[in-house]
Write a protein that holds these residues in place. Structure first.
Motif, PDB file in Angstrom:
ATOM      1  N   GLN A   1      -6.382  25.735   5.735  1.00  0.00           N
ATOM      2  CA  GLN A   1      -5.899  27.400   5.843  1.00  0.00           C
ATOM      3  C   GLN A   1      -4.547  27.463   6.101  1.00  0.00           C
ATOM      4  O   GLN A   1      -3.947  27.493   7.308  1.00  0.00           O
ATOM      5  CB  GLN A   1      -6.757  28.197   6.746  1.00  0.00           C
ATOM      6  CG  GLN A   1      -6.928  29.391   6.590  1.00  0.00           C
ATOM      7  CD  GLN A   1      -8.157  30.390   7.157  1.00  0.00           C
ATOM      8  OE1 GLN A   1      -9.455  29.544   7.510  1.00  0.00           O
ATOM      9  NE2 GLN A   1      -7.491  31.792   7.573  1.00  0.00           N
TER      10      GLN A   1
ATOM     11  N   ARG B   1      -4.817  35.488   6.828  1.00  0.00           N
ATOM     12  CA  ARG B   1      -6.664  35.774   5.510  1.00  0.00           C
ATOM     13  C   ARG B   1      -5.395  35.790   4.092  1.00  0.00           C
ATOM     14  O   ARG B   1      -4.198  36.510   3.533  1.00  0.00           O
ATOM     15  CB  ARG B   1      -5.828  38.255   5.430  1.00  0.00           C
ATOM     16  CG  ARG B   1      -5.913  37.998   7.078  1.00  0.00           C
ATOM     17  CD  ARG B   1      -5.788  39.711   7.179  1.00  0.00           C
ATOM     18  NE  ARG B   1      -7.039  40.474   7.852  1.00  0.00           N
ATOM     19  CZ  ARG B   1      -7.438  41.402   7.807  1.00  0.00           C
ATOM     20  NH1 ARG B   1      -6.293  42.366   7.401  1.00  0.00           N
ATOM     21  NH2 ARG B   1      -8.592  42.477   8.678  1.00  0.00           N
ATOM     22  N   PRO B   2      -5.926  34.226   3.769  1.00  0.00           N
ATOM     23  CA  PRO B   2      -4.716  34.383   2.598  1.00  0.00           C
ATOM     24  C   PRO B   2      -5.908  35.180   0.849  1.00  0.00           C
ATOM     25  O   PRO B   2      -4.295  34.644   0.302  1.00  0.00           O
ATOM     26  CB  PRO B   2      -6.344  33.073   2.271  1.00  0.00           C
ATOM     27  CG  PRO B   2      -6.951  32.958   3.153  1.00  0.00           C
ATOM     28  CD  PRO B   2      -6.506  33.880   4.084  1.00  0.00           C
ATOM     29  N   TYR B   3      -6.215  35.753   0.913  1.00  0.00           N
ATOM     30  CA  TYR B   3      -6.358  36.424  -0.430  1.00  0.00           C
ATOM     31  C   TYR B   3      -5.389  37.502  -0.323  1.00  0.00           C
ATOM     32  O   TYR B   3      -4.767  38.011  -1.197  1.00  0.00           O
ATOM     33  CB  TYR B   3      -7.796  37.156  -0.128  1.00  0.00           C
ATOM     34  CG  TYR B   3      -8.380  37.817  -1.364  1.00  0.00           C
ATOM     35  CD1 TYR B   3      -8.173  37.203  -2.598  1.00  0.00           C
ATOM     36  CD2 TYR B   3      -8.085  39.259  -1.288  1.00  0.00           C
ATOM     37  CE1 TYR B   3      -8.791  38.724  -3.436  1.00  0.00           C
ATOM     38  CE2 TYR B   3      -8.732  39.614  -2.379  1.00  0.00           C
ATOM     39  CZ  TYR B   3      -8.166  39.451  -3.359  1.00  0.00           C
ATOM     40  OH  TYR B   3      -8.302  40.301  -5.319  1.00  0.00           O
TER      41      TYR B   3
END
Length: 163
Positions: free
Chosen positions: A49, A53-55
């Motif tokens: 990751q 907040r990847p989304y």
């Protein structure tokens, strides 16, 4: 006295099939064990990751790509110039005609630090030519020009150098 019985003759060592099979199995067991150790260490130190907040980061990236597509379809161009007393921006449409009546700002950022961030509101000095004053600039600055008007927006990023 009778002579002591002699030891039976030694049979020379010969490699048999089971020796080869055991060697191959041991080799691959070692390779698999080392690979498993490396994978475990890699996963424990970096699970993959790269954003908290990847989304949300992906949504922002997609919006930026859409903004760039719309800007490319618009066909506007910008020339940004470093002046001793500030910044000048020349904005043109796809036919080379000056763009007048826009709200234009220039954000100046240092490439390596957050210190010195400056936002200039540029005023139209001539048709399509916008200028903003900021005395005392020196060195290298990343410049982001934001222009808006007529329901359209435009962003240009340049690296400028002052003596």
């Amino acid at each position: 006295m009778t002579p002591a019985p002699s030891a039976p003759p030694r049979v020379p060592f010969t490699v048999k099939g089971w020796h080869v099979a055991a060697g191959v199995v041991a080799f691959f067991a070692l390779v698999i064990g080392v690979d498993a150790a490396f994978l475990t260490l890699a996963y424990r130190t970096h699970p993959g990751q790269v954003a908290p907040r990847p989304y949300e980061t992906g949504l922002i990236y997609n919006a930026e790509l859409e903004r760039q597509r719309a800007q490319e379809a618009l066909g506007w161009r910008a020339a940004v110039e470093a002046r001793p007393d500030g910044v000048t921006v020349l904005l043109q449409d796809r036919n080379g005609q000056p763009l007048s009546g826009l709200r234009v700002t220039a954000t100046l950022l240092r490439p390596a630090t957050e210190q010195g961030r400056t936002v200039l509101t540029l005023t139209e000095a001539a048709p399509g030519r916008y200028a903003g004053d900021r005395a005392g600039l020196s060195g290298v600055w990343d410049t982001r020009v934001d222009a808006a008007g007529g329901g359209h927006s435009f962003v240009a990023e340049r690296r400028l150098t002052w003596p």
